[in-house]
Write a protein that holds these residues in place. Structure first.
Motif, PDB file in Angstrom:
ATOM      1  N   THR A   1     -18.087  92.233  17.733  1.00  0.00           N
ATOM      2  CA  THR A   1     -18.866  92.152  19.015  1.00  0.00           C
ATOM      3  C   THR A   1     -19.049  93.421  19.987  1.00  0.00           C
TER       4      THR A   1
ATOM      5  N   ASP B   1     -13.373  89.424  14.519  1.00  0.00           N
ATOM      6  CA  ASP B   1     -14.881  89.153  15.132  1.00  0.00           C
ATOM      7  C   ASP B   1     -15.224  89.820  16.218  1.00  0.00           C
ATOM      8  N   SER B   2     -14.184  90.127  17.189  1.00  0.00           N
ATOM      9  CA  SER B   2     -14.139  90.831  18.499  1.00  0.00           C
ATOM     10  C   SER B   2     -14.574  92.207  18.322  1.00  0.00           C
TER      11      SER B   2
ATOM     12  N   ASP C   1     -21.938  95.285  19.015  1.00  0.00           N
ATOM     13  CA  ASP C   1     -22.992  94.557  19.359  1.00  0.00           C
ATOM     14  C   ASP C   1     -23.987  94.194  17.989  1.00  0.00           C
TER      15      ASP C   1
END
Length: 67
Positions: A63, A59-60, A66
């Protein structure tokens, strides 16, 4: 009763050539899916195949894009 996290969906527009569209529509119809469901199904399969080969997408990383 079990709590279920409701999925959030993103709407987006896509383009494809007519021949590809017709063939995809044919497959979707044969599999009793809408075009939207067929594209979602194929996308999920693509992601699974990628993660099977390269490992889970953290998930990072999403992120950072964006998303």
């Amino acid at each position: 009763m079990m709590d279920r996290k409701k999925k959030e969906f993103k709407t987006f527009l896509t383009r494809m050539d007519l021949d590809t569209y017709k063939k995809l529509r044919y497959i979707a119809t044969r599999d009793c899916r809408s075009m939207n469901q067929q594209i979602y199904f194929l996308t999920r399969n693509c992601i699974q195949a990628y993660e099977d080969t390269h490992g889970a997408i953290d998930d990072s990383l999403l992120t950072e894009l964006d998303i």
